[in-house]
Write a protein that holds these residues in place. Sequence first.
Motif, PDB file in Angstrom:
ATOM      1  N   LYS A 167       0.846  -1.187   0.000  1.00  0.00           N
ATOM      2  CA  LYS A 167       0.000   0.000   0.000  1.00  0.00           C
ATOM      3  C   LYS A 167       0.889   1.247   0.000  1.00  0.00           C
ATOM      4  CE  LYS A 167      -3.625   2.283   2.558  1.00  0.00           C
ATOM      5  NZ  LYS A 167      -4.444   2.279   3.779  1.00  0.00           N
ATOM      6  N   THR A 168       0.656   2.090  -0.962  1.00  0.00           N
ATOM      7  CA  THR A 168       1.436   3.324  -1.052  1.00  0.00           C
ATOM      8  C   THR A 168       0.533   4.504  -0.715  1.00  0.00           C
ATOM      9  OG1 THR A 168       0.951   3.506  -3.401  1.00  0.00           O
ATOM     10  CG2 THR A 168       2.980   2.385  -2.800  1.00  0.00           C
ATOM     11  N   ALA A 169       1.038   5.383   0.072  1.00  0.00           N
ATOM     12  CA  ALA A 169       0.294   6.581   0.452  1.00  0.00           C
ATOM     13  C   ALA A 169       1.019   7.809  -0.088  1.00  0.00           C
ATOM     14  CB  ALA A 169       0.181   6.668   1.977  1.00  0.00           C
ATOM     15  N   SER A 170       0.228   8.814  -0.408  1.00  0.00           N
ATOM     16  CA  SER A 170       0.853  10.040  -0.909  1.00  0.00           C
ATOM     17  C   SER A 170       1.499  10.789   0.261  1.00  0.00           C
ATOM     18  CB  SER A 170      -0.180  10.912  -1.598  1.00  0.00           C
ATOM     19  OG  SER A 170      -1.187  11.273  -0.678  1.00  0.00           O
ATOM     20  N   TRP A 171       2.506  11.559  -0.046  1.00  0.00           N
ATOM     21  CA  TRP A 171       3.207  12.315   0.972  1.00  0.00           C
ATOM     22  C   TRP A 171       2.528  13.662   1.150  1.00  0.00           C
ATOM     23  CZ3 TRP A 171       9.146  11.709  -0.074  1.00  0.00           C
ATOM     24  CH2 TRP A 171       9.508  10.361   0.070  1.00  0.00           C
ATOM     25  N   ASN A 172       2.426  14.070   2.379  1.00  0.00           N
ATOM     26  CA  ASN A 172       1.889  15.405   2.679  1.00  0.00           C
ATOM     27  C   ASN A 172       3.049  16.310   3.027  1.00  0.00           C
ATOM     28  OD1 ASN A 172      -0.778  14.569   2.358  1.00  0.00           O
ATOM     29  ND2 ASN A 172      -0.817  13.740   4.417  1.00  0.00           N
ATOM     30  N   TRP A 173       3.452  17.139   2.072  1.00  0.00           N
ATOM     31  CA  TRP A 173       4.556  18.039   2.287  1.00  0.00           C
ATOM     32  C   TRP A 173       4.061  19.271   3.029  1.00  0.00           C
ATOM     33  CZ3 TRP A 173       9.268  16.203   1.239  1.00  0.00           C
ATOM     34  CH2 TRP A 173       9.361  15.133   0.356  1.00  0.00           C
ATOM     35  N   PRO A 174       4.628  19.573   4.200  1.00  0.00           N
ATOM     36  CA  PRO A 174       4.109  20.710   4.970  1.00  0.00           C
ATOM     37  C   PRO A 174       4.438  22.069   4.360  1.00  0.00           C
ATOM     38  CG  PRO A 174       5.988  19.739   6.075  1.00  0.00           C
ATOM     39  CD  PRO A 174       5.682  18.867   4.908  1.00  0.00           C
ATOM     40  N   TRP A 175       5.416  22.170   3.473  1.00  0.00           N
ATOM     41  CA  TRP A 175       5.810  23.485   2.963  1.00  0.00           C
ATOM     42  C   TRP A 175       5.158  23.831   1.623  1.00  0.00           C
ATOM     43  CZ3 TRP A 175       9.348  19.525   3.831  1.00  0.00           C
ATOM     44  CH2 TRP A 175       9.746  18.816   2.699  1.00  0.00           C
ATOM     45  N   GLN A 176       4.231  23.012   1.154  1.00  0.00           N
ATOM     46  CA  GLN A 176       3.581  23.370  -0.102  1.00  0.00           C
ATOM     47  C   GLN A 176       2.203  23.919   0.130  1.00  0.00           C
ATOM     48  OE1 GLN A 176       3.605  20.171  -2.895  1.00  0.00           O
ATOM     49  NE2 GLN A 176       5.651  20.612  -3.548  1.00  0.00           N
TER      50      GLN A 176
END
Length: 55
Positions: free
Chosen positions: A46-55
């Motif tokens: 299972k792959t999850a998308s990354w939540n980038w805090p600086w975008q």
Amino acid sequence: MPQLNPSPWFAILIFSWMIFLIIVPPKILAHSFPKEPTPLNAQKAKTASWNWPWQ
């Protein structure tokens, strides 16, 4: 000049290729490996998308 006479060299070539193509492969394929690879799990990861805090 003996190198210009193809008869003994051609026979050596044919016999050496016969050895390489007929005798050697079954001997190599007869080896057994002590640890055969076994599939651990056939489930897809299972792959999850990354939540980038600086975008």
